[in-house]
Design a protein around this motif. Structure first.
Motif, PDB file in Angstrom:
ATOM      1  N   ALA A 193       0.830  -1.203   0.000  1.00  0.00           N
ATOM      2  CA  ALA A 193       0.000   0.000   0.000  1.00  0.00           C
ATOM      3  C   ALA A 193       0.863   1.251   0.000  1.00  0.00           C
ATOM      4  N   ALA A 194       1.958   1.229   0.732  1.00  0.00           N
ATOM      5  CA  ALA A 194       2.861   2.383   0.768  1.00  0.00           C
ATOM      6  C   ALA A 194       3.528   2.585  -0.589  1.00  0.00           C
ATOM      7  N   ALA A 195       3.844   1.514  -1.300  1.00  0.00           N
ATOM      8  CA  ALA A 195       4.461   1.617  -2.618  1.00  0.00           C
ATOM      9  C   ALA A 195       3.490   2.214  -3.634  1.00  0.00           C
ATOM     10  N   ASN A 196       2.192   1.995  -3.420  1.00  0.00           N
ATOM     11  CA  ASN A 196       1.181   2.531  -4.320  1.00  0.00           C
ATOM     12  C   ASN A 196       0.712   3.918  -3.898  1.00  0.00           C
ATOM     13  N   GLY A 197       1.351   4.492  -2.922  1.00  0.00           N
ATOM     14  CA  GLY A 197       0.996   5.836  -2.488  1.00  0.00           C
ATOM     15  C   GLY A 197      -0.114   5.874  -1.458  1.00  0.00           C
ATOM     16  N   GLY A 198      -0.546   4.734  -0.983  1.00  0.00           N
ATOM     17  CA  GLY A 198      -1.622   4.685   0.000  1.00  0.00           C
ATOM     18  C   GLY A 198      -1.093   4.426   1.395  1.00  0.00           C
ATOM     19  N   SER A 199      -2.023   4.134   2.266  1.00  0.00           N
ATOM     20  CA  SER A 199      -1.673   3.849   3.647  1.00  0.00           C
ATOM     21  C   SER A 199      -2.547   2.705   4.133  1.00  0.00           C
ATOM     22  N   ALA A 200      -1.972   1.829   4.944  1.00  0.00           N
ATOM     23  CA  ALA A 200      -2.717   0.692   5.487  1.00  0.00           C
ATOM     24  C   ALA A 200      -2.388   0.550   6.968  1.00  0.00           C
ATOM     25  N   PRO A 201      -2.881   1.477   7.803  1.00  0.00           N
ATOM     26  CA  PRO A 201      -2.530   1.399   9.224  1.00  0.00           C
ATOM     27  C   PRO A 201      -3.123   0.172   9.906  1.00  0.00           C
ATOM     28  N   LEU A 202      -4.256  -0.316   9.412  1.00  0.00           N
ATOM     29  CA  LEU A 202      -4.860  -1.501  10.018  1.00  0.00           C
ATOM     30  C   LEU A 202      -3.997  -2.737   9.780  1.00  0.00           C
ATOM     31  N   ALA A 203      -3.400  -2.835   8.607  1.00  0.00           N
ATOM     32  CA  ALA A 203      -2.528  -3.970   8.303  1.00  0.00           C
ATOM     33  C   ALA A 203      -1.305  -3.958   9.210  1.00  0.00           C
ATOM     34  N   ARG A 204      -0.720  -2.779   9.417  1.00  0.00           N
ATOM     35  CA  ARG A 204       0.460  -2.684  10.273  1.00  0.00           C
ATOM     36  C   ARG A 204       0.106  -2.991  11.725  1.00  0.00           C
TER      37      ARG A 204
END
Length: 73
Positions: free
Chosen positions: A39-50
């Motif tokens: 998600a970070a590589a695609n410019g997004g954020s995934a705080p739930l995954a982390r």
């Protein structure tokens, strides 16, 4: 010398289930970190995954620490 096959089977079963549980939990943590990186590589954020990944790693650590505690006492 007599072997208590029921106790041996019980220990084997609990060990097998515990091992599968810990490996599965660790794998979920690795998958969560991978999803977060993707998600970070695609410019997004995934705080739930982390957060989920860190929770899985924490549970693994606690399970291992509890096992060591049981061995020591």
């Amino acid at each position: 010398m007599k072997i208590d096959w029921e106790a041996l089977g019980s220990v084997f079963g609990v060990s097998l289930v515990g091992t599968v549980f810990l490996v599965g939990l660790f794998a979920l943590g690795v998958i969560g970190l991978t999803k977060q990186d993707a998600a970070a590589a695609n410019g997004g954020s995934a705080p739930l995954a982390r957060t989920g990944a860190y929770a899985c790693f924490t549970l693994c650590t606690l399970a291992v620490a509890y096992g060591i505690y049981l061995i020591i006492t």
